[in-house]
Design a protein around this motif. Sequence first.
Motif, PDB file in Angstrom:
ATOM      1  N   VAL A 263      93.419 -29.225  62.642  1.00  0.00           N
ATOM      2  CA  VAL A 263      94.587 -29.545  63.693  1.00  0.00           C
ATOM      3  C   VAL A 263      94.062 -29.890  65.098  1.00  0.00           C
ATOM      4  O   VAL A 263      93.551 -28.880  65.644  1.00  0.00           O
ATOM      5  CB  VAL A 263      95.705 -28.532  63.526  1.00  0.00           C
ATOM      6  N   SER A 267      97.780 -32.373  69.140  1.00  0.00           N
ATOM      7  CA  SER A 267      98.831 -32.855  68.015  1.00  0.00           C
ATOM      8  C   SER A 267     100.244 -32.539  68.233  1.00  0.00           C
ATOM      9  O   SER A 267     100.246 -31.235  68.901  1.00  0.00           O
ATOM     10  CB  SER A 267      98.532 -32.499  66.532  1.00  0.00           C
ATOM     11  N   ARG A 269     102.658 -32.181  66.185  1.00  0.00           N
ATOM     12  CA  ARG A 269     103.396 -31.480  64.873  1.00  0.00           C
ATOM     13  C   ARG A 269     102.567 -30.208  64.728  1.00  0.00           C
ATOM     14  O   ARG A 269     101.243 -30.217  64.712  1.00  0.00           O
ATOM     15  CB  ARG A 269     103.288 -32.340  63.599  1.00  0.00           C
ATOM     16  N   LYS A 270     103.208 -28.970  64.742  1.00  0.00           N
ATOM     17  CA  LYS A 270     102.609 -27.816  64.404  1.00  0.00           C
ATOM     18  C   LYS A 270     103.025 -27.122  63.142  1.00  0.00           C
ATOM     19  O   LYS A 270     104.279 -27.165  63.088  1.00  0.00           O
ATOM     20  CB  LYS A 270     102.905 -26.712  65.572  1.00  0.00           C
ATOM     21  N   ARG A 272     104.617 -24.562  60.946  1.00  0.00           N
ATOM     22  CA  ARG A 272     105.444 -23.291  61.275  1.00  0.00           C
ATOM     23  C   ARG A 272     105.702 -22.276  59.845  1.00  0.00           C
ATOM     24  O   ARG A 272     105.470 -21.196  60.111  1.00  0.00           O
ATOM     25  CB  ARG A 272     106.715 -23.446  61.698  1.00  0.00           C
ATOM     26  N   LYS A 361      99.772 -19.044  65.863  1.00  0.00           N
ATOM     27  CA  LYS A 361      99.125 -19.979  66.442  1.00  0.00           C
ATOM     28  C   LYS A 361      97.787 -20.573  66.307  1.00  0.00           C
ATOM     29  O   LYS A 361      97.392 -21.743  66.468  1.00  0.00           O
ATOM     30  CB  LYS A 361      99.181 -19.560  68.145  1.00  0.00           C
ATOM     31  N   GLY A 363      96.828 -20.807  63.084  1.00  0.00           N
ATOM     32  CA  GLY A 363      97.092 -21.595  61.837  1.00  0.00           C
ATOM     33  C   GLY A 363      96.891 -20.725  60.628  1.00  0.00           C
ATOM     34  O   GLY A 363      96.607 -21.106  59.655  1.00  0.00           O
ATOM     35  N   ASP A 391     107.153 -28.069  59.716  1.00  0.00           N
ATOM     36  CA  ASP A 391     106.591 -28.345  60.942  1.00  0.00           C
ATOM     37  C   ASP A 391     107.542 -27.903  61.977  1.00  0.00           C
ATOM     38  O   ASP A 391     108.744 -27.634  61.606  1.00  0.00           O
ATOM     39  CB  ASP A 391     105.979 -29.765  61.214  1.00  0.00           C
ATOM     40  N   ASN A 392     107.174 -27.863  63.184  1.00  0.00           N
ATOM     41  CA  ASN A 392     108.221 -27.445  64.276  1.00  0.00           C
ATOM     42  C   ASN A 392     109.296 -28.559  64.730  1.00  0.00           C
ATOM     43  O   ASN A 392     110.011 -28.261  65.503  1.00  0.00           O
ATOM     44  CB  ASN A 392     107.157 -27.421  65.634  1.00  0.00           C
TER      45      ASN A 392
END
Length: 412
Positions: A263, A267, A269-270, A272, A361, A363, A391-392
């Motif tokens: 990642v 980016s 997009r995270k 979650r 955080k 991942g 994702d977030n």
Amino acid sequence: MIENRLDQEESNPNIEGSLYHGWKWKMQILESLKATFRNICFEFRTLAKEFDLLNTSFMDIDSKSFLSISGVALCCSLLSFCTLFVVHFPKPAYGQHKPNTKSSDFETQFCSAVIQDLSQRLRKMDGKIWEELESFSGEIGDITNFSVVMACMSGSGHQERAILKLCTLAISGVLNLQKQAKTMKHEVEQYRIWQSGLKLLGNVILKWFHLPSLMPKYFFRTRVHIGVELFAANMDKKNQLNGISIQQGFQLPLSLCIQVKNVLPTSSRKVRRICCILLAQPSVDSHGGTAEYYAGWRLGWSGEEMEKILNLTEELFVKMRLIQSGTKLANFDLDKCKFRGPNFENTHQTGKAFVTFEVDKRGRGFSMCLLDVSALPCGLYKTLWLCACLDNKGGFWNLPSLNAGPIFSIKP
């Protein structure tokens, strides 16, 4: 070619005195084609699902590439719809009969699934077409289709307008044929409707060839894509000396760790939340064989494996959607969302487990599960595992597996 074959029979002077026999012969030809058209319909629907799977497997895909693949999936779904319903009329007035309940139910489910697959893709593009398709689906028999592994098109670009124009032409033509079929009273009318359907299908295919095509630029990147690694250990410390193992008749307790990889810090997009499905399968490789296993994966899954992947992915996305909405999984029938093909196998079986991870955080996430292998015989097993994530931004994505699943043994 099909029409030429039929027209040659119609223009043959030898059957002028036996017109009835001539129509019977033509009907036999068309009846023999219906099974072929159903198979082609299924192949197009399979392609649409595979493009959906491809499109949702890359979280960092750009919007133009996403729309390009979505357009191809929509066209495959449209061709699946047209191929089936230009020769198949669920409720004809002529020669109406009641087939056996089992085959009738399967046919109803298959027809409804084809219609709803197309209508869901067009929901954001044209509300009028969507309503017509939903109405047609209701006439056949409304089947709940909780398919969320679907990249719906939206936008007003040149490619989207061209595809929508083709969809409008094709769907209007097919629904008109279905209306005509309800009023037909004899074989001559049925033959004429089928002949019109074949001409319509040929016209749709020709227009499809001339659609603008955009190459997804995303796949020309050299950067590695986002994926996940899964690590497992036996929670029973007594059975950790010789790898993961369990005695026959017991469930396998696993401690799991998942790690999101590749990642970019920039980016938007995270990840979650991750939902993972584990499925035990007999293994012939006592050493795991990670390199050999993924060499085959890169070449593409076989037909039966692809169908299993599509079914499991559908279940994963349903699970994620239900978790997000707060709906209890026990109140939803997962069998209705499955992709039913010629190799369909009900995956609601022993040796399968769902696991949910809350990702930090970095991942990384941790969880535990009980893999129900109590009914499996003694032997060595590998674990097929697939992941989907939220994702977030509220989007659902597949996360490609970057390593092989755990190997375990069942001992007497």
